[in-house]
Every structure is written in structure tokens, then in C-alpha cells.
Design a protein around this motif. Structure first.
Motif, PDB file in Angstrom:
ATOM      1  N   ILE A  39       9.940  17.306   2.941  1.00 47.97           N
ATOM      2  CA  ILE A  39       9.106  18.454   3.309  1.00 47.97           C
ATOM      3  C   ILE A  39       7.672  18.013   3.573  1.00 47.97           C
ATOM      4  O   ILE A  39       7.048  18.414   4.563  1.00 47.97           O
ATOM      5  N   VAL A  40       7.135  17.157   2.696  1.00 48.38           N
ATOM      6  CA  VAL A  40       5.756  16.694   2.858  1.00 48.38           C
ATOM      7  C   VAL A  40       5.596  15.916   4.158  1.00 48.38           C
ATOM      8  O   VAL A  40       4.673  16.159   4.950  1.00 48.38           O
ATOM      9  N   PHE A  41       6.526  14.976   4.415  1.00 48.05           N
ATOM     10  CA  PHE A  41       6.411  14.154   5.619  1.00 48.05           C
ATOM     11  C   PHE A  41       6.679  14.972   6.879  1.00 48.05           C
ATOM     12  O   PHE A  41       6.124  14.663   7.940  1.00 48.05           O
ATOM     13  N   CYS A  42       7.510  15.991   6.799  1.00 42.06           N
ATOM     14  CA  CYS A  42       7.778  16.826   7.959  1.00 42.06           C
ATOM     15  C   CYS A  42       6.511  17.548   8.402  1.00 42.06           C
ATOM     16  O   CYS A  42       6.127  17.482   9.584  1.00 42.06           O
ATOM     17  N   PHE A  43       5.832  18.232   7.480  1.00 46.92           N
ATOM     18  CA  PHE A  43       4.610  18.949   7.844  1.00 46.92           C
ATOM     19  C   PHE A  43       3.489  17.982   8.213  1.00 46.92           C
ATOM     20  O   PHE A  43       2.697  18.252   9.130  1.00 46.92           O
ATOM     21  N   PHE A  44       3.407  16.875   7.506  1.00 43.97           N
ATOM     22  CA  PHE A  44       2.383  15.875   7.810  1.00 43.97           C
ATOM     23  C   PHE A  44       2.590  15.292   9.208  1.00 43.97           C
ATOM     24  O   PHE A  44       1.629  15.145   9.982  1.00 43.97           O
ATOM     25  N   SER A  45       3.831  14.981   9.561  1.00 41.08           N
ATOM     26  CA  SER A  45       4.125  14.401  10.873  1.00 41.08           C
ATOM     27  C   SER A  45       3.904  15.412  11.991  1.00 41.08           C
ATOM     28  O   SER A  45       3.393  15.061  13.064  1.00 41.08           O
ATOM     29  N   LEU A  46       4.285  16.672  11.762  1.00 41.29           N
ATOM     30  CA  LEU A  46       4.053  17.690  12.788  1.00 41.29           C
ATOM     31  C   LEU A  46       2.559  17.878  13.044  1.00 41.29           C
ATOM     32  O   LEU A  46       2.129  18.050  14.192  1.00 41.29           O
ATOM     33  N   ALA A  47       1.774  17.833  11.972  1.00 43.25           N
ATOM     34  CA  ALA A  47       0.334  18.014  12.135  1.00 43.25           C
ATOM     35  C   ALA A  47      -0.299  16.851  12.886  1.00 43.25           C
ATOM     36  O   ALA A  47      -1.114  17.046  13.792  1.00 43.25           O
TER      37      ALA A  47
ATOM     38  N   PHE B  70      11.817  14.978  17.585  1.00 41.55           N
ATOM     39  CA  PHE B  70      12.066  13.746  16.834  1.00 41.55           C
ATOM     40  C   PHE B  70      11.716  13.914  15.361  1.00 41.55           C
ATOM     41  O   PHE B  70      12.446  13.435  14.476  1.00 41.55           O
ATOM     42  N   VAL B  71      10.595  14.601  15.069  1.00 38.29           N
ATOM     43  CA  VAL B  71      10.184  14.796  13.677  1.00 38.29           C
ATOM     44  C   VAL B  71      11.198  15.658  12.931  1.00 38.29           C
ATOM     45  O   VAL B  71      11.578  15.352  11.788  1.00 38.29           O
ATOM     46  N   LEU B  72      11.659  16.741  13.561  1.00 36.54           N
ATOM     47  CA  LEU B  72      12.535  17.693  12.882  1.00 36.54           C
ATOM     48  C   LEU B  72      13.962  17.173  12.726  1.00 36.54           C
ATOM     49  O   LEU B  72      14.587  17.388  11.683  1.00 36.54           O
ATOM     50  N   TRP B  73      14.467  16.467  13.752  1.00 34.70           N
ATOM     51  CA  TRP B  73      15.877  16.058  13.724  1.00 34.70           C
ATOM     52  C   TRP B  73      16.084  14.546  13.672  1.00 34.70           C
ATOM     53  O   TRP B  73      17.223  14.089  13.590  1.00 34.70           O
ATOM     54  N   GLY B  74      15.002  13.791  13.695  1.00 35.92           N
ATOM     55  CA  GLY B  74      15.123  12.342  13.612  1.00 35.92           C
ATOM     56  C   GLY B  74      14.458  11.763  12.378  1.00 35.92           C
ATOM     57  O   GLY B  74      15.104  11.127  11.544  1.00 35.92           O
ATOM     58  N   LEU B  75      13.158  11.995  12.239  1.00 37.68           N
ATOM     59  CA  LEU B  75      12.402  11.406  11.132  1.00 37.68           C
ATOM     60  C   LEU B  75      12.736  12.050   9.796  1.00 37.68           C
ATOM     61  O   LEU B  75      13.003  11.357   8.810  1.00 37.68           O
ATOM     62  N   THR B  76      12.723  13.385   9.743  1.00 38.40           N
ATOM     63  CA  THR B  76      12.890  14.065   8.457  1.00 38.40           C
ATOM     64  C   THR B  76      14.268  13.834   7.824  1.00 38.40           C
ATOM     65  O   THR B  76      14.354  13.464   6.649  1.00 38.40           O
ATOM     66  N   PRO B  77      15.385  14.017   8.554  1.00 42.23           N
ATOM     67  CA  PRO B  77      16.686  13.772   7.906  1.00 42.23           C
ATOM     68  C   PRO B  77      16.908  12.301   7.530  1.00 42.23           C
ATOM     69  O   PRO B  77      17.628  12.011   6.569  1.00 42.23           O
ATOM     70  N   GLU B  78      16.318  11.383   8.287  1.00 43.54           N
ATOM     71  CA  GLU B  78      16.509   9.951   8.041  1.00 43.54           C
ATOM     72  C   GLU B  78      15.258   9.308   7.452  1.00 43.54           C
ATOM     73  O   GLU B  78      14.950   8.153   7.746  1.00 43.54           O
TER      74      GLU B  78
END
Length: 285
Positions: A5-13, A129-137
Motif C-alpha cells: 500500500i505504501v509503495f503503491c501510493f508513493f509510486s503513483l505520486a 505498471f504501478v497498479l498491476w506490475g510493481l505493487t503485486p510483485e
């Protein structure tokens, strides 16, 4: 899950929102025509573009610092690869800086379609990529940045190539607003030559095909620049070369602005890369 969750919001920002803020960084200045006022206090075109980029990246630094306490709290729950996750956070920050440089440099392009549609299309791809690539993996990417990982050297090489591309687009934006007497071609070509040599010899220890691909990407960026430069420049650009006599004139044939000297420089890069390939094949043989 907390780390995801932290990396998802951080990466989107940092990878989506922050780069989009650079779309109108220079175009608004050109439209409102305060460039002449900026040049009065002896600000070069590079310092103007650098300042626009730095203003956005400074806010990215604030986001990075704001997110660190969450990772520290996460560390006390256990099961966290502290240094690898910190490396990944810094990795995302540097890529964000390169993407921001891309949009800031592209904002100097006169075409609204190019400077608007390309960043928006890229942001949609990056968000996916962030939502379906980086976050799950996430932990697979964390493993790539472990110093003991086999992919660590490749990740560092990719980061170095990304940072060079960020510099390239910042310099492209500076070249578009710079006066003809400001020679930006020489430094750009020399930096590109150094990056091509270093990226090839560092990455070929890991994978020769990746090293060749990185060198071709650098050559492509250099070619895009040298074959679109204008050959009209004042004689003051030649003075630093003429001070060294015949040798300076010879070097100038490769480093003067414009596509005429760019053709010689491109031929030199092609011969250099061919020499590297022959040398590598002999070592492998």
C-alpha cells in the motif's frame, strides 16, 4: 500488504503525478514571454530549465521524507528487508526525477500535441505498471535491489541510463530556449560519448546483449539530437576551438553544433561501437 500500500501510493505520486506537473513548465514561460527578463541577470538557458526541474523535484523529496516514518514503523513489525526497500524507494525517486526531466524538457516543444499527449499517454502506461506490475510483485523488485542479487548490476545500469536520458531531455529543453551563441552541442556530445562507453563496458559483464541495447539507445538519442540541430551559429562558438590551432579545428569538425559536424561525430560513434564489438568477440573467442 502494508508495504504494498505504501509503495503503491508513493509510486503513483512520484512516477505519475509529479512528472505531469512539468508539462507546462517552460511553455508557459515562452507564452508569457518572460524569458528575456530571466536572461538579464545572466541566467543561462540551462539554469532556467534546471530551476524549473528542481522546483518539482524538491516537492518529490518532501514526499519521500514524509513516507519514511511509515517504513520505519513497518520495520518494527518484522519481516522487512530494510536496506533493499530503502534502495527501491530511492530508485523510484531517481526514476521520477528522470521522468520529470522528460516532461520539463518536452514542454519547450512548440507542438501542443507532442508536449501534451506523450506525457499523458506515458502516465497512463506508468499508472498501469504501478497498479498491476510493481505493487503485486513488490518483493520481486525488492530482491532485484539486493546487493547479493544477480540482477543488481543490471538495475544500477538501467538507473544510470535513465538518469542520462533525464539529462538529455533537460538539455533539449535548454537548447530550444538558448540563444544561438550558447553552444550546448559540444558538452552534450561528450557526455553522450562517455555514457555510451561506460554503459557498454559495465553492462557487458552481466549480459552482452543488454550492453549492446543500452549503447544503441544512447546512440539513438545522440543521433536524434545531432541530425536535428541547426548549422547556423555565430563565429563566437568557434573561438574556444580555434585557440588550439590545427588540432582545435580538427576536433571542432566533430563537436561544432549542427548536423554537418554531427554526421562526422555519428560516424565516429559507429566506428567506436564496431571496435568494441570486435574486441569483445576476440576476448570471448
Amino acid at each position: 500488504m502494508v508495504s504494498q500500500i505504501v509503495f503503491c501510493f508513493f509510486s503513483l505520486a512520484l512516477l505519475v503525478i509529479q512528472p505531469l506537473r512539468g508539462i507546462s513548465a517552460i511553455s508557459m514561460e515562452i507564452k508569457q514571454n518572460p524569458i528575456d527578463l530571466m536572461v538579464l541577470p545572466r541566467l543561462s538557458a540551462w539554469r532556467i530549465v534546471w530551476g524549473k526541474w528542481l522546483a518539482i523535484v524538491s516537492q518529490s523529496i518532501l514526499i519521500l521524507l514524509a513516507i519514511l516514518p511509515y517504513l520505519i514503523l513497518r520495520y518494527f513489525f518484522g519481516g522487512m528487508q530494510l536496506f533493499s526497500e530503502l534502495f527501491l524507494m530511492l530508485y523510484i525517486f531517481f526514476i521520477s526525477g528522470a521522468l520529470t526531466a522528460f516532461t520539463v524538457g518536452l514542454s519547450a516543444v512548440p507542438s501542443v500535441i507532442i508536449r501534451g499527449m506523450l506525457p499523458i499517454l506515458g502516465s497512463i502506461i506508468m499508472a498501469g505498471f504501478v497498479l498491476w506490475g510493481l505493487t503485486p510483485e513488490l518483493y520481486r523488485f525488492v530482491g532485484y535491489l539486493s546487493p547479493s542479487s544477480h540482477e543488481f548490476l543490471g538495475a544500477i545500469g538501467f538507473l544510470a541510463l535513465t538518469l542520462y536520458m533525464g539529462y538529455y531531455f533537460l538539455d533539449m529543453g535548454a537548447s530550444m530556449i538558448a540563444p544561438p551563441a550558447e553552444n550546448r552541442a559540444t558538452r552534450k556530445r561528450l557526455i553522450g560519448l562517455a555514457v555510451l562507453m561506460l554503459s557498454y563496458w559495465i553492462l557487458q559483464a552481466m549480459d552482452p546483449e543488454i550492453a549492446l541495447l543500452a549503447a544503441l539507445v544512447v546512440m539513438g538519442l545522440i543521433s536524434l539530437d545531432i541530425f536535428t540541430e541547426s548549422s547556423d551559429f555565430p563565429r563566437i562558438v568557434c573561438r574556444p576551438f580555434l585557440r588550439f590551432g590545427v588540432m582545435g579545428r580538427l576536433i571542432g569538425r566533430f563537436l561544432y553544433p549542427g548536423h554537418a559536424s554531427g554526421t562526422f561525430f555519428f560516424a565516429f560513434l559507429s566506428a567506436l561501437l564496431a571496435f568494441f564489438l570486435v574486441l569483445q568477440s576476440r576476448f570471448q573467442g
